[in-house]
Design a protein around this motif. Sequence first.
Motif, mmCIF file in Angstrom:
data_model
loop_
_atom_site.group_PDB
_atom_site.id
_atom_site.type_symbol
_atom_site.label_atom_id
_atom_site.label_comp_id
_atom_site.label_asym_id
_atom_site.label_seq_id
_atom_site.Cartn_x
_atom_site.Cartn_y
_atom_site.Cartn_z
ATOM 1 N N TYR A 120 2.738 8.547 16.398
ATOM 2 C CA TYR A 120 2.177 7.348 15.773
ATOM 3 C C TYR A 120 2.271 6.167 16.750
ATOM 4 C CZ TYR A 120 2.109 9.823 11.300
ATOM 5 O OH TYR A 120 1.846 10.718 10.293
ATOM 6 N N TYR A 121 1.737 6.415 17.949
ATOM 7 C CA TYR A 121 1.925 5.455 19.033
ATOM 8 C C TYR A 121 1.219 4.126 18.760
ATOM 9 C CZ TYR A 121 2.737 3.817 23.786
ATOM 10 O OH TYR A 121 3.157 3.097 24.874
ATOM 11 N N ASN A 122 -0.026 4.189 18.314
ATOM 12 C CA ASN A 122 -0.760 2.950 18.030
ATOM 13 C C ASN A 122 -0.035 2.103 16.996
ATOM 14 O OD1 ASN A 122 -2.615 3.879 19.823
ATOM 15 N ND2 ASN A 122 -4.267 4.185 18.347
ATOM 16 N N GLN A 123 0.544 2.781 15.998
ATOM 17 C CA GLN A 123 1.281 2.055 14.961
ATOM 18 C C GLN A 123 2.574 1.458 15.523
ATOM 19 O OE1 GLN A 123 -0.072 5.093 14.549
ATOM 20 N NE2 GLN A 123 -1.696 4.604 13.085
ATOM 21 N N ARG A 124 3.205 2.166 16.461
ATOM 22 C CA ARG A 124 4.416 1.622 17.082
ATOM 23 C C ARG A 124 4.073 0.333 17.834
ATOM 24 N NH1 ARG A 124 9.616 3.250 18.701
ATOM 25 N NH2 ARG A 124 9.339 5.423 18.023
ATOM 26 N N VAL A 125 2.990 0.361 18.584
ATOM 27 C CA VAL A 125 2.556 -0.840 19.308
ATOM 28 C C VAL A 125 2.188 -1.947 18.325
ATOM 29 C CG1 VAL A 125 0.802 -1.802 20.853
ATOM 30 C CG2 VAL A 125 1.776 0.456 21.329
ATOM 31 N N GLU A 126 1.495 -1.562 17.262
ATOM 32 C CA GLU A 126 1.104 -2.536 16.233
ATOM 33 C C GLU A 126 2.319 -3.235 15.642
ATOM 34 O OE1 GLU A 126 -0.549 -2.437 11.629
ATOM 35 O OE2 GLU A 126 -0.802 -0.671 12.912
ATOM 36 N N PHE A 127 3.329 -2.461 15.246
ATOM 37 C CA PHE A 127 4.525 -3.045 14.625
ATOM 38 C C PHE A 127 5.285 -3.930 15.618
ATOM 39 C CE2 PHE A 127 4.781 0.965 11.729
ATOM 40 C CZ PHE A 127 3.687 0.494 11.024
ATOM 41 N N LEU A 128 5.350 -3.479 16.881
ATOM 42 C CA LEU A 128 6.066 -4.266 17.888
ATOM 43 C C LEU A 128 5.355 -5.576 18.192
ATOM 44 C CD1 LEU A 128 7.140 -1.555 20.517
ATOM 45 C CD2 LEU A 128 8.674 -3.033 19.213
ATOM 46 N N TYR A 129 4.042 -5.490 18.319
ATOM 47 C CA TYR A 129 3.266 -6.659 18.761
ATOM 48 C C TYR A 129 3.093 -7.690 17.652
ATOM 49 C CZ TYR A 129 -0.506 -9.364 20.927
ATOM 50 O OH TYR A 129 -1.271 -10.371 21.450
ATOM 51 N N PHE A 130 2.703 -7.215 16.466
ATOM 52 C CA PHE A 130 2.451 -8.143 15.365
ATOM 53 C C PHE A 130 3.717 -8.471 14.578
ATOM 54 C CE2 PHE A 130 -1.731 -6.062 15.985
ATOM 55 C CZ PHE A 130 -2.478 -7.194 16.269
ATOM 56 N N GLY A 131 4.730 -7.614 14.705
ATOM 57 C CA GLY A 131 5.961 -7.854 13.953
ATOM 58 C C GLY A 131 6.949 -8.738 14.677
ATOM 59 N N THR A 132 6.678 -9.013 15.954
ATOM 60 C CA THR A 132 7.565 -9.861 16.746
ATOM 61 C C THR A 132 6.746 -10.980 17.367
ATOM 62 O OG1 THR A 132 8.862 -7.901 17.317
ATOM 63 C CG2 THR A 132 9.284 -9.896 18.589
ATOM 64 N N GLU A 133 7.203 -12.188 17.254
ATOM 65 C CA GLU A 133 6.484 -13.310 17.850
ATOM 66 C C GLU A 133 6.827 -13.400 19.334
ATOM 67 O OE1 GLU A 133 6.921 -16.966 15.797
ATOM 68 O OE2 GLU A 133 6.296 -16.153 13.867
#
Length: 415
Positions: free
Chosen positions: A287-300
């Motif tokens: 679930y690589y795209n989701q990992r990037v999504e959570f990291l990028y949008f979940g952290t300012e």
Amino acid sequence: MRSKKISFIHHGRVIGGAPTSLKNTIVGLKNEGFTNLKILCAFPDMKPFFEKEAGVGTGDIYSPHLVVGRVFVGLASLASLRTFIYFWLEILKAPYTIWRQIQRLKSEKPDIIHLNSSILFIAAISAKWLGIPLVWHVREVLIGGKWNLRKRFAGWFIRSLADRVICISEVEAKSLGRDTKGNLSVVYNFIDLEKFAQSCGDAESEKERYDIRDQKVYVSLGGVSFRKGTVEIIHAAKKMPEAHFLIAGTYPEKTSHSYFKKKMIGFYHALEDVLIQYKIKDIYSWYYNQRVEFLYFGTELENLKFVGKLDNVAPLINICDALIFAGRTPHFPRPVYEAWALKKPVVVFDMEGVGDNVSDGIDGVVCKSNDTDGLIDAIKSVKPEMGEGGYQKALEKFDMEKNVKKIVGVYGELL
């Protein structure tokens, strides 16, 4: 010879290193007086790119999925159920695919067929069936150990079917096995160094565009891809707030997940973290795209930006202090020598085909460990003068005129 018809077969569906290299090859051949060039695309989406950027005619070639080739060179694994199913479906469909390709190539009547990737196994069979001279351009390192039977078969197959094999560095050539037919050549991917440098534009305007002031700037051209180390770069940005990171390429998508799906993805990510921590698993991929999504949008992260796909990457490279290629797939990547063309040092993961072509401490830094800590250590040890070392290597190995003449020489041997 220059009026003979050369038909290129291209496999991909997105603009990246392989189509850019093919575009440069076409432009270089046209500069050498070749007039009858055509690109047959497995995916029609690529035709406008080649027509516009290379100024050449295009056509279609029937080639569904291309999983068989990816499995044989090691870019895909039969351990994946999806890959396993598609692989055998393609094998069953191979006679029909070959028949369709033979009919297409008969209508084209080329004097030479030039394959733009090592994964085009079925296209090679079609060309061989017709007895048309075949040049096979190997841009990928065949993955596997010395005694890996799949790798040995793939290398033998490529060397046996091709009349001439062009490899983009010595590493790719070595992965094919012993050159028993004497038909392997090394021709580095190339770039019009002068034209590339002239396309940089104004550095200050480019920095204003991304709101960069006095920070160090590190650039990646990998977009969102587990093969390009996106996660490691995001982690490095979190630990280096004093630096600015720009990632060009595919942009992370922000999607709406149900509560249960988000929990399920979180479970897989946590499990993968443990497997990587204890070195049971080498890289992030679940679930690589989701990992990037959570990291990028979940952290300012104010010091990291995804800038999307760019038609011209030179202005972005021009403002960086170093280019990062955190590649996890063995091959010699185009961004490295594009950076060298602009006298920029590089920071790379020590993968086969990458670390072999970068002189550690001279034209860049090869990470001691292919993880976030190794990447941060490498970034901190890079020096501006390494860019000059890279530029000298670019002049020696990646000049367009020199390398196009080598390809012309290969054609001359066949014609």
